[in-house]
Design a protein around this motif. Sequence first.
Motif, PDB file in Angstrom:
ATOM      1  N   LEU A  64      15.156 -51.305  90.138  1.00 44.09           N
ATOM      2  CA  LEU A  64      14.640 -50.001  89.741  1.00 44.09           C
ATOM      3  C   LEU A  64      14.218 -49.166  90.952  1.00 44.09           C
ATOM      4  N   LEU A  65      13.850 -49.840  92.027  1.00 49.32           N
ATOM      5  CA  LEU A  65      13.336 -49.107  93.189  1.00 49.32           C
ATOM      6  C   LEU A  65      14.425 -48.226  93.799  1.00 49.32           C
ATOM      7  N   GLY A  66      15.626 -48.785  93.951  1.00 45.90           N
ATOM      8  CA  GLY A  66      16.731 -48.016  94.487  1.00 45.90           C
ATOM      9  C   GLY A  66      16.409 -47.342  95.812  1.00 45.90           C
ATOM     10  N   SER A  67      15.536 -47.936  96.598  1.00 45.10           N
ATOM     11  CA  SER A  67      15.085 -47.286  97.833  1.00 45.10           C
ATOM     12  C   SER A  67      15.872 -47.808  99.021  1.00 45.10           C
ATOM     13  N   PRO A  68      16.340 -46.913  99.902  1.00 47.86           N
ATOM     14  CA  PRO A  68      17.023 -47.387 101.110  1.00 47.86           C
ATOM     15  C   PRO A  68      16.082 -48.124 102.058  1.00 47.86           C
ATOM     16  N   PHE A  69      14.761 -47.947 101.855  1.00 47.75           N
ATOM     17  CA  PHE A  69      13.791 -48.610 102.731  1.00 47.75           C
ATOM     18  C   PHE A  69      13.598 -50.085 102.365  1.00 47.75           C
ATOM     19  N   PHE A  70      13.919 -50.453 101.116  1.00 49.20           N
ATOM     20  CA  PHE A  70      13.496 -51.748 100.603  1.00 49.20           C
ATOM     21  C   PHE A  70      14.065 -52.931 101.388  1.00 49.20           C
ATOM     22  N   PRO A  71      15.392 -53.001 101.653  1.00 47.45           N
ATOM     23  CA  PRO A  71      15.901 -54.166 102.392  1.00 47.45           C
ATOM     24  C   PRO A  71      15.250 -54.333 103.756  1.00 47.45           C
ATOM     25  N   LYS A  72      15.081 -53.212 104.470  1.00 43.59           N
ATOM     26  CA  LYS A  72      14.467 -53.290 105.793  1.00 43.59           C
ATOM     27  C   LYS A  72      13.000 -53.688 105.688  1.00 43.59           C
ATOM     28  N   TRP A  73      12.306 -53.118 104.700  1.00 43.43           N
ATOM     29  CA  TRP A  73      10.908 -53.470 104.516  1.00 43.43           C
ATOM     30  C   TRP A  73      10.770 -54.960 104.221  1.00 43.43           C
ATOM     31  N   LYS A  74      11.617 -55.476 103.341  1.00 49.20           N
ATOM     32  CA  LYS A  74      11.539 -56.893 102.974  1.00 49.20           C
ATOM     33  C   LYS A  74      11.782 -57.788 104.187  1.00 49.20           C
ATOM     34  N   GLN A  75      12.742 -57.435 105.011  1.00 50.63           N
ATOM     35  CA  GLN A  75      13.038 -58.234 106.194  1.00 50.63           C
ATOM     36  C   GLN A  75      11.862 -58.281 107.159  1.00 50.63           C
ATOM     37  N   ARG A  76      11.121 -57.180 107.240  1.00 52.62           N
ATOM     38  CA  ARG A  76      10.027 -57.100 108.215  1.00 52.62           C
ATOM     39  C   ARG A  76       8.702 -57.655 107.693  1.00 52.62           C
ATOM     40  N   GLU A  80      13.175 -63.650  96.130  1.00 50.84           N
ATOM     41  CA  GLU A  80      14.206 -62.863  96.797  1.00 50.84           C
ATOM     42  C   GLU A  80      14.167 -61.399  96.379  1.00 50.84           C
ATOM     43  N   MET A  81      13.389 -61.100  95.334  1.00 49.25           N
ATOM     44  CA  MET A  81      13.211 -59.714  94.882  1.00 49.25           C
ATOM     45  C   MET A  81      14.558 -59.059  94.564  1.00 49.25           C
ATOM     46  N   ARG A  82      15.316 -59.752  93.683  1.00 51.64           N
ATOM     47  CA  ARG A  82      16.636 -59.235  93.304  1.00 51.64           C
ATOM     48  C   ARG A  82      16.712 -58.843  91.837  1.00 51.64           C
ATOM     49  N   ASP A  83      15.686 -59.106  91.039  1.00 55.69           N
ATOM     50  CA  ASP A  83      15.801 -58.878  89.604  1.00 55.69           C
ATOM     51  C   ASP A  83      15.662 -57.404  89.259  1.00 55.69           C
ATOM     52  N   HIS A  84      15.587 -57.115  87.955  1.00 61.58           N
ATOM     53  CA  HIS A  84      15.657 -55.722  87.492  1.00 61.58           C
ATOM     54  C   HIS A  84      14.510 -54.858  88.020  1.00 61.58           C
ATOM     55  N   ILE A  85      13.357 -55.452  88.238  1.00 61.60           N
ATOM     56  CA  ILE A  85      12.217 -54.666  88.737  1.00 61.60           C
ATOM     57  C   ILE A  85      12.555 -54.044  90.097  1.00 61.60           C
ATOM     58  N   PHE A  86      13.168 -54.849  90.973  1.00 61.92           N
ATOM     59  CA  PHE A  86      13.447 -54.368  92.321  1.00 61.92           C
ATOM     60  C   PHE A  86      14.704 -53.498  92.345  1.00 61.92           C
ATOM     61  N   ASP A 105       4.261 -58.935  89.467  1.00 60.59           N
ATOM     62  CA  ASP A 105       5.146 -58.498  90.553  1.00 60.59           C
ATOM     63  C   ASP A 105       4.759 -57.114  91.052  1.00 60.59           C
ATOM     64  N   TRP A 106       4.453 -56.201  90.137  1.00 57.84           N
ATOM     65  CA  TRP A 106       4.076 -54.842  90.547  1.00 57.84           C
ATOM     66  C   TRP A 106       2.827 -54.853  91.426  1.00 57.84           C
ATOM     67  N   TYR A 107       1.908 -55.769  91.142  1.00 60.99           N
ATOM     68  CA  TYR A 107       0.620 -55.798  91.831  1.00 60.99           C
ATOM     69  C   TYR A 107       0.767 -56.287  93.271  1.00 60.99           C
ATOM     70  N   THR A 141      13.444 -72.173  93.652  1.00 62.33           N
ATOM     71  CA  THR A 141      12.220 -71.496  94.089  1.00 62.33           C
ATOM     72  C   THR A 141      11.478 -70.930  92.900  1.00 62.33           C
ATOM     73  N   GLY A 142      11.704 -71.485  91.727  1.00 65.69           N
ATOM     74  CA  GLY A 142      11.313 -70.956  90.424  1.00 65.69           C
ATOM     75  C   GLY A 142      10.096 -70.076  90.384  1.00 65.69           C
ATOM     76  N   LYS A 143      10.267 -68.880  89.856  1.00 65.47           N
ATOM     77  CA  LYS A 143       9.158 -67.964  89.635  1.00 65.47           C
ATOM     78  C   LYS A 143       9.245 -67.489  88.200  1.00 65.47           C
ATOM     79  N   ARG A 144       8.297 -67.916  87.383  1.00 67.31           N
ATOM     80  CA  ARG A 144       8.273 -67.422  86.018  1.00 67.31           C
ATOM     81  C   ARG A 144       7.466 -66.148  85.954  1.00 67.31           C
ATOM     82  N   LYS A 145       7.890 -65.231  85.099  1.00 64.68           N
ATOM     83  CA  LYS A 145       7.176 -63.967  84.959  1.00 64.68           C
ATOM     84  C   LYS A 145       5.938 -64.180  84.093  1.00 64.68           C
ATOM     85  N   ASP A 146       4.795 -63.768  84.605  1.00 64.47           N
ATOM     86  CA  ASP A 146       3.546 -63.904  83.857  1.00 64.47           C
ATOM     87  C   ASP A 146       3.363 -62.691  82.969  1.00 64.47           C
ATOM     88  N   ARG A 147       3.725 -62.811  81.734  1.00 61.90           N
ATOM     89  CA  ARG A 147       3.550 -61.726  80.765  1.00 61.90           C
ATOM     90  C   ARG A 147       3.302 -62.350  79.399  1.00 61.90           C
TER      91      ARG A 147
END
Length: 601
Positions: A487-499, A479-485, A460-462, A594-600
């Motif tokens: 952590l970002l806590g950025s006001p830009f993120f929702p707008k960036w994702k939409q675009r 949907e980028m809703r889990d703990h990784i996203f 995901d980070w890559y 939309t299953g996405k398993r974490k590759d770790r």
Amino acid sequence: MWLAVHLHHGLKQLMGRWQPLTAPKFPPFVRALPQPSPSRRRRRVAVSVTPMASTATTRRRPRRGSKGPNADLCRTLTDCTRRGDAAAAMAAFDAAVSDADADAPLRLAAHQYNQLLHLLAAADLSSFPGPAAAADARRVFDHMLQAGAPPSEATITSLARVTAAADDPGSSAADEAFELVATMKDKYGLSPRLRSYGPVLAAFRRAGEAAKAYAVEAHMTASGVSPEEPELAALLDVSSRAGDADKVYEYMHKLRQIVDCVSEETAGVVEAWFRSDKAAMAGKSEWNAAQVKDAIVANGGGCHRLGWLGIGPWTVQRVRVGADDQCGGCRYRLACIDIDMEETQRFADSVAGLALERETKTNFSRFQEWLEANKEYQAIVDGANIALYQQNFAEGGFSLTQLDAVITEVRDRYHGKWPLIILHNKRISKLMENASNRHLIETWRTNGALYTSPSGSNDDWYWLYAAIKLNCLLVTNDEMRDHIFELLGSPFFPKWKQRHRVKYTFNKGKAVLVMPPPYSSEIQESEVGSWHIPMEEKSGDERGRIWLCIGRGGSCKEHGEVPTTNGVVHEIPPTEASNLVQQRLAENKDESITGKRKDRD
């Protein structure tokens, strides 16, 4: 007497026959029951006795409803608060003050003083005139301070609100209200909130005192309080009526940053400005077109911020956007707005910083260096998300066929150019065991289209960092809703994702890409100086939304070129744009899994 002698004789006979028993003989069902030990019996007795002993020394609480100090006044205030009756509450308060003994003055709790002040602030001015309410509020507040009750932010805000509403001509009520808000920190250690400033701004707006309204905004900024649409509408209105074109321009852009779509009230304020003589005179007849275009790209595609362009009267229309994504009034093609370049860089740096903390540092640093040398990609593909799409059935697995179908569709859209596919090393190792898979993977590698994230990493980070850093599209249903996203806590993120996020689905084995919205429902300033301002649409139907189309005569013209926002080209064929809603509905049906398993490892 005879009965007493008879009983004594019988008792002696019984005592003579009594023989001690080794154990009491109980019936079988009684013997089966567990008997409490003597120690447990003693504990029960001790517990039962202790409260009785303490009852004699503990002071009993008064029963609910018993008469206490000011009990009648408290009940009256509560009842008046429910009914919103400020006059009755003040009558009860004044009566209680006059009836109190000189040696025992009336004292209320802080929340009861706040009840009175709130009632006065919310009173109907037709039945309770502002000056009278303000005088009563000052008396209540003075009594509160004399009684030693601590004021709160709500106390000062209510007092400022009722004070600012006293609109006597020539009075300094608004100044007094601002003084209350501006000094609450120094006097009482209280921080003002947004609601503290609203009544003061409204008062200066009614009085048409622009300079004082600007001072209120400056104090808000110094206190770390950001204005919202009602406050910005007030500032727009007062600067518009003052004919201050520069301030109007400043507040138009502040409004653009705060809200996407404006209310009917704000739309009326904007229309009034653009129809004014002062607006017609504001602007310049010549400007550097290349500089304006560069500024629009740097600002994400929605504005240039270089001041009013053009001169002469403005034309203001209320229109809808057509199926071709063009303004129904001037035929201008609306832009898809992105975060600006500075925000993009800060966003990329924050993602890289978090990734370096949580991933093996050398692995992610190596990826950053590789990406710096390979910047030509226009799309990033989240390989695992696509290959695992709807594969949670018995024969399901990691579908390279699905992934290849999406890559083919992306290449068709970008004239054969390869996207960057991010896959985990563990996946690749397993897929290479199959000959057909091996051929496909080698094709990707040969064309520089594959990057494998190393063992122990989270891919995901890559793919997220690559899409932000290269400022390109990201193909994923995540949907980028889990703990990784989170952590970002950025006001830009929702707008960036939409675009930037491109979603996908499949129709009879063929991949269907759902591109970002063809235009943004946000305030837009064009390269020729025109403005397009969307209004609130409660039905949720984007095609039914009303827009303010504002331009000088002939300034708005049709732009046939493909819109570019912050370097990202959005090529949306007209047929795809008109079918966008139907595609989204179908996509929502298919997207229950939309299953996405974490590759770790």
